[in-house]
Write an enzyme that holds these catalytic residues in place. Structure first.
Site, short mmCIF file in Angstrom:
data_model
loop_
_atom_site.label_atom_id
_atom_site.label_comp_id
_atom_site.label_asym_id
_atom_site.label_seq_id
_atom_site.Cartn_x
_atom_site.Cartn_y
_atom_site.Cartn_z
N THR A 4 -9.56 8.06 8.73
CA THR A 4 -10.88 8.69 8.59
C THR A 4 -11.94 7.65 8.92
O THR A 4 -11.79 6.48 8.58
CB THR A 4 -11.05 9.23 7.16
OG1 THR A 4 -9.96 10.12 6.89
CG2 THR A 4 -12.35 9.97 6.98
N TYR B 197 0.84 -1.21 0.00
CA TYR B 197 0.00 0.00 0.00
C TYR B 197 0.87 1.25 0.00
O TYR B 197 0.72 2.12 -0.86
CB TYR B 197 -0.90 -0.05 1.23
CG TYR B 197 -1.96 1.01 1.29
CD1 TYR B 197 -2.96 1.08 0.33
CD2 TYR B 197 -1.98 1.94 2.33
CE1 TYR B 197 -3.96 2.05 0.40
CE2 TYR B 197 -2.97 2.91 2.40
CZ TYR B 197 -3.95 2.97 1.44
OH TYR B 197 -4.93 3.93 1.50
#
Ligand code: UDP
Length: 319
Positions: A175, A145
């Site tokens: 988030t 990632y």
């Protein structure tokens, strides 16, 4: 405007599509449901200006008509998800970014990249400003990632410089909010669902590692403001309210009203010890800062998951 958004069925993509639809724009959502949820597309399809293309965003897309924006939000994003889909994650952030940049060139559109605080790796500078280069293990489990997002930032910057594409790069810090995937293994959803089900909360390591949690509406507002500013350097979007995982677990227990115990599990390899955004750039550039305190955002998120679990319950207990 006519806006293409990859990852439209995902948590962030679906909130972004909704915001732009509510402003009156036409949105073309792309997703292959490898980590997005069909329920999010069902919700967006209620808008007449929403169109859906079921496609893998790592492959070239052919889109009819003009485009004002190409916004790339497709990627598995939770550590368990990208570890399960390593090559797909590399491809959607690598090849996918390249094809979407080419699409932006073809259409004369602007390009928006959803990058991540993960590009800072296990940061040695705290909090992290955009000028920090990061501390990343290029062959560690998270590299799939981290490194592919770093490459995506490099590609985006190269297209801006070599081909004059009007680009934006945001680095999104942790988030949370309604429409997160309860199954994707992130700490906020794990703790909330565990607390609601009366199961032990799974703390990885000692729980002393920190993260800083941003409510989704604040992120979407930051994205929206950046679209209106011609600025090509990366911009951190996150809430500097920093918690250890133990503090987060206790807060979620308190808000849910549950007293289930904690169970300690091994810390995943290369798990960053600390993370908090330096948001001075976003403040100066966009006049933006998070408005939703963690306590309030978590309460809204808990209410959402309570509703989901209540919905799921009758089906589960049916013979
Ligand atoms: N974590 C935890 N329990 C869980 C899931 C995660 O203690 O059930 C920890 C994880 O080790 C990490 C932090 O919470 O230190 C945030 O994990 P998450 O996967 O949400 O995001 P990321 O590591 O990508 O910031």
């Amino acid at each position: 405007m006519r806006i293409l958004i990859t990852g439209a069925a995902g948590f962030l993509g679906s909130h972004l599509c909704e915001r732009l639809l509510l402003e009156g724009h036409e949105v073309i959502g792309v997703d292959d449901f490898s980590s997005g949820q069909p329920r999010n597309i069902a919700l967006l399809s209620q808008h007449s200006r929403f169109h859906f293309i079921k496609a893998d965003a790592s492959k070239p897309l052919s889109v009819e008509g003009s485009l004002d924006w190409v916004m790339h939000f497709a990627s598995p994003a939770s550590p368990p998800r990208y570890l399960k889909l390593p090559l797909e994650t590399l491809l959607v952030n690598g090849e996918g970014t390249r094809h979407l940049l080419d699409l932006a060139v073809e259409k004369g559109a602007r390009f928006f990249l959803a990058s991540t605080s993960e590009i800072y790796g296990d940061p040695l500078v705290h909090p992290q400003p955009e000028t920090y280069w990061g501390n990343v293990n290029s062959i560690g489990p998270r590299s799939i990632y981290d490194e592919s997002k770093r490459y995506a930032e490099t590609l985006t910057t190269a297209y801006q410089q070599a081909k004059g594409v009007s680009t934006r790069i945001i680095r999104i810090f942790n988030t949370y909010g309604p429409r997160m995937d309860a199954e994707d293994g992130r700490v906020v959803t794990n703790f909330i669902v565990q607390a609601l089900r009366g199961e032990p909360l799974t703390i990885y390591g000692t729980g002393s590692q920190t993260r800083s949690f941003q409510y989704v509406d604040d992120l979407i507002e930051g994205i929206r403001r950046l679209m209106d500013v011609e600025y090509h350097q990366p911009v951190n979007l996150g809430n500097p309210e920093e918690y250890t995982m133990l503090q987060l677990a206790k807060l979620i227990q308190e808000l849910v009203g549950s007293k289930t115990p904690f169970t300690y599990q091994p810390l995943p390899q290369d798990d960053p010890r600390q993370r908090r955004p330096d948001i001075r750039r976003a403040k100066e550039l966009l006049g933006w800062e998070p408005k939703v305190p963690v306590r309030e955002g978590l309460a809204r998120t808990i209410a959402y998951f309570r509703g989901l679990l209540d919905e799921a319950l009758p089906q589960e207990i049916q013979p």
